[in-house]
Scaffold this motif. Structure first.
Motif, PDB file in Angstrom:
ATOM      1  N   ALA A 191      -4.066   3.669   1.340  1.00 58.67           N
ATOM      2  CA  ALA A 191      -3.625   4.279   2.592  1.00 58.67           C
ATOM      3  C   ALA A 191      -2.832   3.283   3.433  1.00 58.67           C
ATOM      4  O   ALA A 191      -1.802   3.634   4.022  1.00 58.67           O
ATOM      5  N   VAL A 192      -3.295   2.045   3.493  1.00 58.20           N
ATOM      6  CA  VAL A 192      -2.593   1.016   4.269  1.00 58.20           C
ATOM      7  C   VAL A 192      -1.229   0.726   3.647  1.00 58.20           C
ATOM      8  O   VAL A 192      -0.224   0.578   4.352  1.00 58.20           O
ATOM      9  N   LYS A 193      -1.190   0.657   2.326  1.00 55.16           N
ATOM     10  CA  LYS A 193       0.088   0.446   1.641  1.00 55.16           C
ATOM     11  C   LYS A 193       1.061   1.578   1.960  1.00 55.16           C
ATOM     12  O   LYS A 193       2.240   1.341   2.260  1.00 55.16           O
ATOM     13  N   GLY A 194       0.564   2.813   1.895  1.00 49.43           N
ATOM     14  CA  GLY A 194       1.412   3.958   2.221  1.00 49.43           C
ATOM     15  C   GLY A 194       1.890   3.928   3.662  1.00 49.43           C
ATOM     16  O   GLY A 194       3.038   4.275   3.959  1.00 49.43           O
ATOM     17  N   LEU A 195       1.014   3.510   4.568  1.00 47.56           N
ATOM     18  CA  LEU A 195       1.379   3.407   5.978  1.00 47.56           C
ATOM     19  C   LEU A 195       2.497   2.386   6.168  1.00 47.56           C
ATOM     20  O   LEU A 195       3.461   2.635   6.909  1.00 47.56           O
ATOM     21  N   ARG A 196       2.377   1.259   5.500  1.00 51.38           N
ATOM     22  CA  ARG A 196       3.390   0.202   5.641  1.00 51.38           C
ATOM     23  C   ARG A 196       4.713   0.580   4.993  1.00 51.38           C
ATOM     24  O   ARG A 196       5.761   0.055   5.371  1.00 51.38           O
ATOM     25  N   GLU A 197       4.680   1.473   4.026  1.00 53.67           N
ATOM     26  CA  GLU A 197       5.919   1.965   3.448  1.00 53.67           C
ATOM     27  C   GLU A 197       6.677   2.831   4.444  1.00 53.67           C
ATOM     28  O   GLU A 197       7.919   2.839   4.481  1.00 53.67           O
ATOM     29  N   VAL A 198       5.918   3.564   5.276  1.00 54.43           N
ATOM     30  CA  VAL A 198       6.541   4.401   6.296  1.00 54.43           C
ATOM     31  C   VAL A 198       6.944   3.569   7.499  1.00 54.43           C
ATOM     32  O   VAL A 198       8.002   3.795   8.114  1.00 54.43           O
ATOM     33  N   TYR A 199       6.086   2.585   7.849  1.00 58.14           N
ATOM     34  CA  TYR A 199       6.328   1.731   9.020  1.00 58.14           C
ATOM     35  C   TYR A 199       6.345   0.270   8.551  1.00 58.14           C
ATOM     36  O   TYR A 199       5.318  -0.431   8.639  1.00 58.14           O
TER      37      TYR A 199
END
Length: 202
Positions: A191-199
């Motif tokens: 989830a954190v990886k996905g968040l950082r891909e968006v932001y």
């Protein structure tokens, strides 16, 4: 500043997710229940309103709120519970809105069991749903809170179901492993990886 809401049913294990976000990633996480308790201390936002509403009989000798006495009042009458919620919930939301206005962090996480029901999705950029299967949740509730099987079932039945949470969430954190945290760690990292891909600035 990015605002992420964390929610899920009783026994889903939101506290473990919070712990990982703080300790493994260094994120700033706020818990609605703890904020509510803080705002009910003498001199804080909710204190005077609660004493005016429920009377000084809800106070201990040291003038702190007697949680057990207050619980008896609101559990005996749903209208009294609604009055308490009308004092506490808006104050907690204002607390979070004031933090957001400060814009002091690149991202903050707000955890609340009633995040969606209380309209926090309107101030969050993403909603993360902490999921655990019913049997795992029940086992946690009975072990951690000492509830009977019937009481655990009653609490779960009075909350939204899995479909509701999934329909209103952007990411799902799988926390079904009762003792093995490996699944949870992988899910949070994803989830954190996905968040950082968006932001990317996070």
């Amino acid at each position: 500043m990015i605002v992420i809401g964390i929610t899920g049913g009783i026994g889903a294990g939101k506290s473990k997710v919070i712990q990982l976000l703080r300790e493994s990633f260094g994120f700033e996480v706020y818990e609605a229940d703890k904020v509510a308790m803080e705002l009910q201390q003498p001199g804080q936002n909710c204190y005077d309103e609660m004493v005016a509403q429920f009377g000084e009989n809800i106070l201990c000798q040291d003038k702190n709120i007697n949680r057990e006495e207050l619980r008896k009042i609101v559990m005996a009458d749903v209208s009294e519970l609604e009055k308490l919620n009308s004092i506490v919930h808006p104050a907690v939301k204002k607390y979070f809105l004031d933090i957001i206005k400060l814009n002091a962090y690149p991202v903050i996480f707000i955890e609340s069991a009633i995040l969606l029901q209380d309209g926090y999705d309107k101030i969050c950029d993403e909603i993360w749903y902490v999921y655990a299967d019913r049997e795992t949740r029940k086992e946690r509730i009975m072990q951690d809170r000492g509830y009977t099987s019937e009481k655990a079932d009653s609490f779960m039945d009075n909350q939204p179901d899995d479909t509701f949470y999934r329909e209103h969430s952007d990411r799902v954190i799988d926390n079904s492993g009762f003792k093995d945290l490996s699944r949870l760690i992988i899910s949070v990292e994803g989830a954190v990886k996905g968040l950082r891909e968006v932001y990317p600035h996070l």
